[in-house]
Design a protein around this motif. Structure first.
Motif, mmCIF file in Angstrom:
data_model
loop_
_atom_site.group_PDB
_atom_site.id
_atom_site.type_symbol
_atom_site.label_atom_id
_atom_site.label_comp_id
_atom_site.label_asym_id
_atom_site.label_seq_id
_atom_site.Cartn_x
_atom_site.Cartn_y
_atom_site.Cartn_z
ATOM 1 N N UNK A 183 -0.771 10.731 -4.541
ATOM 2 C CA UNK A 183 -0.012 11.612 -5.438
ATOM 3 C C UNK A 183 0.442 12.867 -4.626
ATOM 4 N N UNK A 184 1.702 13.182 -4.674
ATOM 5 C CA UNK A 184 2.048 14.610 -4.063
ATOM 6 C C UNK A 184 2.834 15.337 -5.326
ATOM 7 N N UNK A 185 2.247 16.391 -5.606
ATOM 8 C CA UNK A 185 2.972 17.365 -6.693
ATOM 9 C C UNK A 185 3.254 18.730 -6.125
ATOM 10 N N UNK A 186 4.392 19.062 -6.422
ATOM 11 C CA UNK A 186 5.357 20.196 -6.037
ATOM 12 C C UNK A 186 4.612 21.548 -6.406
ATOM 13 N N UNK A 187 3.684 21.411 -7.373
ATOM 14 C CA UNK A 187 3.115 22.705 -7.955
ATOM 15 C C UNK A 187 3.208 22.900 -9.199
ATOM 16 N N UNK A 188 4.087 22.235 -9.978
ATOM 17 C CA UNK A 188 4.260 22.254 -11.263
ATOM 18 C C UNK A 188 3.279 21.653 -12.188
ATOM 19 N N UNK A 189 2.633 20.710 -11.639
ATOM 20 C CA UNK A 189 1.689 20.018 -12.296
ATOM 21 C C UNK A 189 2.231 18.709 -12.981
ATOM 22 N N UNK A 190 3.331 18.305 -12.771
ATOM 23 C CA UNK A 190 3.853 17.238 -13.501
ATOM 24 C C UNK A 190 3.048 15.722 -13.114
ATOM 25 N N UNK A 191 2.769 15.544 -11.897
ATOM 26 C CA UNK A 191 1.955 14.328 -11.604
ATOM 27 C C UNK A 191 0.696 14.380 -11.049
ATOM 28 N N UNK A 192 0.348 15.803 -10.994
ATOM 29 C CA UNK A 192 -1.243 16.099 -10.271
ATOM 30 C C UNK A 192 -2.352 15.350 -11.186
ATOM 31 N N UNK A 193 -2.077 15.006 -12.487
ATOM 32 C CA UNK A 193 -3.048 14.439 -13.168
ATOM 33 C C UNK A 193 -2.827 12.830 -13.649
ATOM 34 N N UNK A 194 -2.183 12.224 -12.391
ATOM 35 C CA UNK A 194 -1.920 10.707 -12.760
ATOM 36 C C UNK A 194 -2.757 9.895 -12.110
ATOM 37 N N UNK A 195 -3.968 10.342 -11.710
ATOM 38 C CA UNK A 195 -5.156 9.734 -11.302
ATOM 39 C C UNK A 195 -5.056 8.963 -9.879
ATOM 40 N N UNK A 196 -4.479 10.186 -8.916
ATOM 41 C CA UNK A 196 -4.347 9.620 -7.673
ATOM 42 C C UNK A 196 -5.667 9.378 -6.994
ATOM 43 N N UNK A 197 -5.891 8.805 -5.907
ATOM 44 C CA UNK A 197 -6.986 8.729 -5.152
ATOM 45 C C UNK A 197 -6.909 9.753 -4.029
ATOM 46 N N UNK A 198 -5.776 10.099 -3.669
ATOM 47 C CA UNK A 198 -5.479 11.080 -2.649
ATOM 48 C C UNK A 198 -4.622 12.178 -3.311
ATOM 49 N N UNK A 199 -4.810 13.289 -3.531
ATOM 50 C CA UNK A 199 -3.695 14.175 -4.075
ATOM 51 C C UNK A 199 -3.321 15.252 -3.458
ATOM 52 N N UNK A 200 -2.140 15.596 -3.254
ATOM 53 C CA UNK A 200 -1.829 16.727 -2.373
ATOM 54 C C UNK A 200 -1.098 17.437 -3.534
ATOM 55 N N UNK A 201 -1.294 18.961 -3.612
ATOM 56 C CA UNK A 201 -0.577 19.961 -4.288
ATOM 57 C C UNK A 201 -0.007 20.871 -3.491
ATOM 58 N N UNK A 202 1.047 21.184 -3.521
ATOM 59 C CA UNK A 202 1.971 22.239 -3.070
ATOM 60 C C UNK A 202 1.551 23.719 -3.535
ATOM 61 N N UNK A 203 0.659 24.609 -3.081
ATOM 62 C CA UNK A 203 0.157 25.793 -3.778
ATOM 63 C C UNK A 203 0.930 27.039 -3.389
ATOM 64 N N UNK A 239 0.812 -1.376 -0.114
ATOM 65 C CA UNK A 239 -0.005 0.034 0.014
ATOM 66 C C UNK A 239 0.741 1.442 0.120
ATOM 67 N N UNK A 240 2.228 0.995 -0.169
ATOM 68 C CA UNK A 240 2.994 2.359 -0.195
ATOM 69 C C UNK A 240 3.177 2.832 -1.458
ATOM 70 N N UNK A 241 1.961 3.304 -2.184
ATOM 71 C CA UNK A 241 2.111 3.594 -3.394
ATOM 72 C C UNK A 241 1.946 5.134 -3.344
ATOM 73 N N UNK A 242 3.422 5.951 -3.308
ATOM 74 C CA UNK A 242 3.264 7.284 -3.129
ATOM 75 C C UNK A 242 4.105 7.868 -4.530
ATOM 76 N N UNK A 243 3.473 8.726 -5.345
ATOM 77 C CA UNK A 243 4.033 9.363 -6.496
ATOM 78 C C UNK A 243 4.382 10.576 -5.931
ATOM 79 N N UNK A 244 5.578 11.088 -6.339
ATOM 80 C CA UNK A 244 5.830 12.587 -6.053
ATOM 81 C C UNK A 244 6.786 13.171 -7.177
ATOM 82 N N UNK A 245 6.456 14.597 -7.348
ATOM 83 C CA UNK A 245 7.159 15.161 -8.238
ATOM 84 C C UNK A 245 8.531 14.767 -8.306
ATOM 85 N N UNK A 246 9.079 14.143 -9.576
ATOM 86 C CA UNK A 246 10.698 13.567 -9.240
ATOM 87 C C UNK A 246 11.691 14.944 -8.994
ATOM 88 N N UNK A 247 11.406 15.992 -9.684
ATOM 89 C CA UNK A 247 12.473 16.922 -9.474
ATOM 90 C C UNK A 247 12.194 17.913 -8.569
#
Length: 421
Positions: free
Chosen positions: A158-178, A112-120
């Motif tokens: 899905x954790x996006x750093x605000x650039x929008x690179x991973x925000x659209x990857x279909x996360x069930x729970x998505x966090x975006x740094x705004x 269950x450790x499926x955590x995608x993050x903006x790689x850069x």
């Protein structure tokens, strides 16, 4: 020592798209401890939160691939790693190797450790660096919560750093740094602003709200999108009960944008991004990424090498993609034959980029699938190439003989005709 779990049973049939799912048993998604019996041997899927690997862990994966598997590691569309061709009875040895390297912090929660993050994040100054810290905190909280083991192996943070690179990857729970010290939390059609200090805890709380909603619905849903109408998670109530201050944001859907992956090459002054052809890294290619402070596998089947921007010629000599103009960029494929019993074709052989066959190749991403399940397909818009039982393909739904496949794909990549899901 962590013990290996038995092979997974065959998966349940997938529900029709846009139809609520009714699951009659638990998720059989493979893990590092519960191996899947594929046609080419055992398959282990190792969850890597934020795709992060230390230099030692890179070496351990390379060693495991060489000694226990087929010599390669597959990078998944979630930035996780798969070992294929595993010999019978090697599960316990593999588990010991991974645990000793710190890659299995929890035997009960490893799937269950499926955590995608903006790689850069934190490398090129374009987004908020705090998402990498959120990911580590979320992983620790996830593994420490006994109830979280009930999440499906397909449930995605899905954790996006605000650039929008991973925000659209279909996360069930998505966090975006705004903005500094603030995050936007998305679950289904709901969105809330929370403090950055509460971001990881809010994400875990949202997952708990999903489990409550799934139990109430009684359909055995594995993902938020499978919940039937009238059973949305009580996100506001769950956040309030957890003592997390949250401000509702509307409209939620219009705020979740998709910005796309980075191009191969330098990321800022201290990192380099490379792609693996069709998402497969040989043991030698893995080792070629070293030395590095760390390596981050990405959902676009590449690797961010942290600590250097040099060595592109050396990496290219190992067959890694370092040129943004390479014909391999944006070309992906499922496992296909002979590894997958459901596949109707050796799609990886048929997916050799068009320029290698004398045709130009560029434009829209293209994904080759051995069957209609379309495993590992991109998010957003892509050229949909699916093998058929008669030895031909469908290119965006159009029947195409194998002999005309690359001409059809090249045309589709340079037009607006594509599949969006």
């Amino acid at each position: 020592m962590l013990a290996a779990m038995p092979p997974t049973p065959p998966p349940s049939p997938k529900p029709q798209r846009n139809e609520p799912s009714a699951r009659d048993r638990g998720d059989a998604c493979p893990g590092a401890l519960r191996l899947h019996a594929a046609d080419d041997g055992g398959l282990a899927r190792l969850r890597l939160p934020a795709g992060r690997l230390t230099a030692r862990q890179v070496e351990v994966l390379a060693h495991a691939a060489e000694t226990l598997g087929d010599g390669s590691v597959s990078v998944t569309s979630r930035g996780n790693a798969e070992l294929r061709g595993l010999a019978d009875g090697c599960g316990t040895e593999l588990a010991a190797l991974l645990a000793d390297a710190g890659l299995l912090p929890s035997a009960t929660h490893e799937r269950v450790r499926n955590i995608v993050v903006s790689p850069a994040a934190g490398l090129d100054g374009l987004g908020g660096p705090e998402v990498q810290l959120w990911a580590r905190e979320l992983d620790a909280l996830l593994c420490a919560a006994p109830w979280a083991a009930a999440l499906s192996g397909r449930f995605l943070f899905v954790l996006d750093d605000g650039r929008g690179d991973v925000a659209g990857l279909g996360g069930d729970v998505t966090l975006v740094a705004v903005e500094a010290g603030r995050a936007r939390l998305y679950v289904g059609g709901q969105a809330y602003h929370v403090a950055g200090t509460d971001a990881a805890r809010a994400a875990l709380t949202a997952a708990g709200a999903f489990l409550d909603a799934a139990r109430a619905a009684g359909t055995g849903a594995w993902r938020v999108g499978e919940l039937p109408d009238g059973h949305a998670p009580d996100l506001a109530g769950a956040l309030a009960r957890a003592g997390i201050a949250a401000e509702p944001v509307t409209p939620a859907a219009s705020l979740l944008l998709y910005g796309g992956p980075p191009a191969p090459g330098p990321l800022g002054a201290r990192a380099l991004y490379v792609l693996a052809p069709l998402g497969r890294l040989t043991a030698a290619q893995l080792r070629a990424l070293l030395p590095a402070e760390e390596v981050r596998l990405t959902p676009w089947r590449g690797a961010v090498v942290v600590g250097t921007t040099a060595g592109t010629d050396r990496l290219a000599a190992h067959g890694l993609i370092t040129d943004p103009g390479s014909p391999w960029v944006n070309v992906t494929a499922c496992t296909g034959r002979p590894g997958c019993a459901k596949s109707l074709a050796d799609v990886r052989a048929d997916a050799v980029p068009a320029p290698a066959r004398g045709l130009p190749g560029a434009g829209t991403p293209v994904h080759y699938s051995g069957c209609e399940r379309r495993c590992g397909h991109p998010h957003g818009t892509w050229v949909d190439v699916v093998a058929t039982a008669d030895g031909a393909y469908l290119v965006n739904g159009a029947p195409t003989p194998r002999t005309a496949l690359h001409e059809a794909v090249t045309t589709a990549r340079t037009t607006t005709t594509a599949t969006t899901r």
